[in-house]
Design an enzyme around this catalytic site. Structure first.
Site, PDB file in Angstrom:
ATOM      1  N   CYS A  85       4.877  -4.463 -13.548  1.00 35.20           N
ATOM      2  CA  CYS A  85       5.361  -3.234 -13.818  1.00 35.20           C
ATOM      3  C   CYS A  85       5.002  -2.836 -15.242  1.00 35.20           C
ATOM      4  O   CYS A  85       5.549  -3.703 -15.967  1.00 35.20           O
ATOM      5  CB  CYS A  85       6.595  -3.167 -13.562  1.00 35.20           C
ATOM      6  SG  CYS A  85       7.503  -1.657 -13.658  1.00 35.20           S
ATOM      7  N   LEU A  86       4.655  -1.462 -15.296  1.00 35.82           N
ATOM      8  CA  LEU A  86       4.403  -0.902 -16.580  1.00 35.82           C
ATOM      9  C   LEU A  86       5.955  -0.820 -17.587  1.00 35.82           C
ATOM     10  O   LEU A  86       5.788  -1.008 -18.819  1.00 35.82           O
ATOM     11  CB  LEU A  86       3.825   0.453 -16.808  1.00 35.82           C
ATOM     12  CG  LEU A  86       2.614   0.705 -16.111  1.00 35.82           C
ATOM     13  CD1 LEU A  86       2.175   2.061 -16.236  1.00 35.82           C
ATOM     14  CD2 LEU A  86       1.569  -0.085 -17.132  1.00 35.82           C
ATOM     15  N   GLY A 124      -0.163   3.177 -10.973  1.00 37.83           N
ATOM     16  CA  GLY A 124       1.085   3.822 -10.435  1.00 37.83           C
ATOM     17  C   GLY A 124       2.168   4.184 -11.626  1.00 37.83           C
ATOM     18  O   GLY A 124       2.460   3.277 -12.503  1.00 37.83           O
ATOM     19  N   HIS A 144       6.459   0.286  -4.308  1.00 36.65           N
ATOM     20  CA  HIS A 144       7.026  -0.253  -5.799  1.00 36.65           C
ATOM     21  C   HIS A 144       7.619   1.128  -6.591  1.00 36.65           C
ATOM     22  O   HIS A 144       8.370   1.315  -7.393  1.00 36.65           O
ATOM     23  CB  HIS A 144       5.706  -0.701  -6.548  1.00 36.65           C
ATOM     24  CG  HIS A 144       6.014  -0.951  -7.982  1.00 36.65           C
ATOM     25  ND1 HIS A 144       5.991  -2.342  -8.453  1.00 36.65           N
ATOM     26  CD2 HIS A 144       6.346  -0.168  -8.865  1.00 36.65           C
ATOM     27  CE1 HIS A 144       6.492  -2.384  -9.647  1.00 36.65           C
ATOM     28  NE2 HIS A 144       6.487  -0.990 -10.043  1.00 36.65           N
ATOM     29  N   GLU A 145       6.624   2.310  -6.205  1.00 35.99           N
ATOM     30  CA  GLU A 145       6.803   3.528  -7.038  1.00 35.99           C
ATOM     31  C   GLU A 145       8.301   4.238  -6.399  1.00 35.99           C
ATOM     32  O   GLU A 145       8.944   4.527  -7.074  1.00 35.99           O
ATOM     33  CB  GLU A 145       5.750   4.344  -6.986  1.00 35.99           C
ATOM     34  CG  GLU A 145       4.516   4.032  -7.825  1.00 35.99           C
ATOM     35  CD  GLU A 145       4.775   3.235  -9.178  1.00 35.99           C
ATOM     36  OE1 GLU A 145       5.702   3.688  -9.671  1.00 35.99           O
ATOM     37  OE2 GLU A 145       4.002   2.438  -9.474  1.00 35.99           O
ATOM     38  N   GLN A 199      10.283   6.331 -15.208  1.00 38.30           N
ATOM     39  CA  GLN A 199       9.575   5.561 -16.190  1.00 38.30           C
ATOM     40  C   GLN A 199       9.285   6.118 -17.555  1.00 38.30           C
ATOM     41  O   GLN A 199       9.225   5.468 -18.576  1.00 38.30           O
ATOM     42  CB  GLN A 199       8.572   4.681 -15.669  1.00 38.30           C
ATOM     43  CG  GLN A 199       8.807   3.828 -14.578  1.00 38.30           C
ATOM     44  CD  GLN A 199       7.257   3.287 -14.316  1.00 38.30           C
ATOM     45  OE1 GLN A 199       6.595   3.730 -13.423  1.00 38.30           O
ATOM     46  NE2 GLN A 199       7.003   1.851 -14.636  1.00 38.30           N
ATOM     47  N   HIS A 211      11.222   2.844  -7.805  1.00 44.20           N
ATOM     48  CA  HIS A 211      11.627   3.315  -9.334  1.00 44.20           C
ATOM     49  C   HIS A 211      12.661   4.228  -8.830  1.00 44.20           C
ATOM     50  O   HIS A 211      13.323   4.538  -9.966  1.00 44.20           O
ATOM     51  CB  HIS A 211      10.432   3.656  -9.971  1.00 44.20           C
ATOM     52  CG  HIS A 211       9.873   2.505 -10.518  1.00 44.20           C
ATOM     53  ND1 HIS A 211      10.399   1.796 -11.431  1.00 44.20           N
ATOM     54  CD2 HIS A 211       8.603   2.043 -10.723  1.00 44.20           C
ATOM     55  CE1 HIS A 211       9.814   0.979 -12.232  1.00 44.20           C
ATOM     56  NE2 HIS A 211       8.619   1.132 -11.624  1.00 44.20           N
TER      57      HIS A 211
HETATM   58 ZN   LIG Z   1       6.871  -0.293 -12.073  1.00 43.76          ZN
END
Ligand SMILES: [Zn+2]
Length: 169
Positions: free
Chosen positions: A92-93, A45, A134-135, A50, A138
């Site tokens: 998380c990235l 995701g 989660h997304e 991000q 963000h």
């Molecule tokens: Zn994330």
């Protein structure tokens, strides 16, 4: 094109993103690049903030590009219902190499619009529900570390500060 994924500390990750209101070629290009970036990471995701764009756009694919039917691209997503609870390790990235247990709803239904501005809905159970939650966080400037206990959050923040000082973040 692979985009740079911003890491914890970048102000874009803390902003509340604006709704998408122009469903144009630029939006299509951004989503294409986000999908490529997500697959390249690899991740399941990615949210536009991000990659430094504060608009409400997310891409999700639990199959990591293996199954085209699992790709979800949604603008202006909102949670319309959620139920239950799951507690699993989450990462998380934008916070690479850190994971911790986060409580999320077990089932989440969302609605939003696709790249043409047409209304779409999705239901997620388990990992997909977690991903939706989660997304969407963000888009509101919230990272998974914010959902940990204050002690755990401080520990992670201090480790990131150290890494940043050493030029390794
Ligand atoms: Zn994330």
């Amino acid at each position: 094109m692979i985009l740079t994924i911003l890491k914890y500390g970048a102000p874009e990750l803390r902003a509340v993103s604006k709704p998408v209101n122009a469903f144009d070629a630029e939006l299509e290009k951004l989503s294409k690049n986000m999908i490529e970036t997500m697959y390249g990471a690899p991740g399941i995701g990615l949210a536009a903030p991000q990659v430094g764009v504060n608009i409400r756009l997310v891409t999700i694919d639990l199959s990591g590009g293996e199954d085209p039917n699992q790709l979800i691209v949604i603008c202006n997503p909102e949670i319309i219902s959620s139920e239950g609870e799951q507690k699993i390790d989450e990462g998380c990235l934008s916070v690479p190499d850190f994971t911790d247990t986060v409580a999320r709803p077990q089932k989440v239904s969302i609605r939003g619009v696709n790249l043409k501005g047409e209304e779409i809905k999705h239901e997620g159970d388990g990992l997909l529900a977690r991903c939706f939650s989660h997304e969407i966080d963000h888009l509101n400037g919230i990272l998974f570390v914010d959902r940990l206990s204050p002690l755990k959050r401080t520990l992670i923040r201090n480790r990131i500060k150290k890494l940043a000082k050493a030029g390794e973040w």
